[in-house]
Design an enzyme around this catalytic site. Structure first.
Site, PDB file in Angstrom:
ATOM      1  CG  HIS A  37      38.550  40.747  31.041  1.00 40.06           C
ATOM      2  ND1 HIS A  37      39.436  40.022  31.794  1.00 40.06           N
ATOM      3  CD2 HIS A  37      37.702  41.338  31.925  1.00 40.06           C
ATOM      4  CE1 HIS A  37      39.157  40.174  33.073  1.00 40.06           C
ATOM      5  NE2 HIS A  37      38.115  40.951  33.187  1.00 40.06           N
ATOM      6  CE  LYS A 149      33.803  34.423  36.215  1.00 33.94           C
ATOM      7  NZ  LYS A 149      33.642  34.587  37.659  1.00 33.94           N
TER       8      LYS A 149
END
Ligand code: PAF
Length: 284
Positions: A37, A149
């Site tokens: 993140h 991802k």
């Protein structure tokens, strides 16, 4: 850095900042922030003047039997991490704030969720596009950042934005990996030590697929067999899928055409923990 709970307030901040000529970025998350993140936040900081991170565990994207209740939540820890990364605002609404009583509007990108994860998680991507479009309407970002991802999520959101003519540019940020190749995920914490050491088979499988395609392999069955072989070499792994899809249609390909943009992707269970990984690859 401000932590904001209400839609009207975050909209006010976004409009004020835009009024001063700033470029606005949104990094949507469900919290439990890890280095992956923070990679999104860093990319946002490079490309925009004002960065908002949303933290919202979105119930509509969890399908029956999934881990909504045990999904890790620690807003204070997340906020503390973000303070060190030059984030301007955190938007952390309640479920009632994002889905008020009587609300019935959903956003669905038809067809794009029939394969890969969508096949096994019916309704998941509809939950994602519903919440992401709401976040976009509320915060009106110029740019929004998503990890590659979650490749199918990235492709579906990009399609939603194109189809609806939304003004937000979708930026895909490369996957952050551990030294042994395992893609960072909030769910990695659930792995036992043995599962953790075997979980490298996901990255090995998708890297092998990419290498085969790059070296000119045209037979998809061979590429998929190579992926399956890697996954099945791990005794604790339970393969859900190993697939090669076209990045436009998000549908499996039968054979590989020169210049075709592809995604090799896999999903694997270790006990109840479901992990995913993928590689984008252009056929030579
Ligand atoms: O990738 C995620 O964390 C979520 O799916 C997202 C994009 C924040 C929507 O809830």
């Amino acid at each position: 850095m401000q932590v904001v709970r209400y839609k009207e307030r975050i909209r006010e901040i976004a409009r004020r900042e835009r009024g001063t000529g700033k470029t606005l970025a949104l990094v949507p998350t469900m919290g439990a922030l890890h280095d992956g993140h923070l990679g999104l936040v860093e990319a946002a900081n490079r490309l925009a003047d004002h960065v908002t991170v949303s933290i919202f565990v979105n119930p509509t994207q969890f399908v029956e039997g999934e881990d909504l209740d045990r999904y890790p939540r620690d807003l204070d820890a997340d906020v503390a991490r973000l303070k060190k990364h030059a984030v301007d605002a955190v938007f952390a609404p309640s479920v009632e704030e994002m889905y008020p009583k009587g609300d019935s509007t959903i956003v669905h990108v038809e067809g794009a969720d029939q394969h890969l994860c969508g096949r096994f998680r019916p309704g998941h991507f509809q939950g994602v596009t519903t919440i992401v479009s709401r976040l976009f309407v509320i915060t009106e970002p110029d740019l929004a950042f998503f990890g590659l991802k979650d490749a199918q999520q990235f492709l579906i959101i990009r399609k939603m934005v194109r189809d609806l003519g939304m003004g937000t540019e979708i930026v895909g940020v490369p996957t952050v990996r551990e030294d042994d190749g395992l893609a960072l995920s909030s769910r990695n914490v659930y792995l036992s030590p043995d599962e953790r050491s075997q979980a490298t088979v996901l990255s090995e499988a998708v890297f092998a697929a990419r290498k085969l395609i790059e070296s000119g392999e045209r037979e998809v069955q061979k590429v998929k067999a190579a992926m399956r072989g890697r996954i099945e070499s791990a005794s604790l792994a339970r393969l859900q899928y190993a697939e090669v899809v076209d990045t436009d249609t998000i549908a499996p390909v039968e054979s590989i055409a020169p210049g075709q943009e592809l995604l090799a992707a896999t999903a694997v269970f270790f006990s109840e923990t479901r992990l995913i990984d993928n590689q984008f690859v252009k056929a030579p």
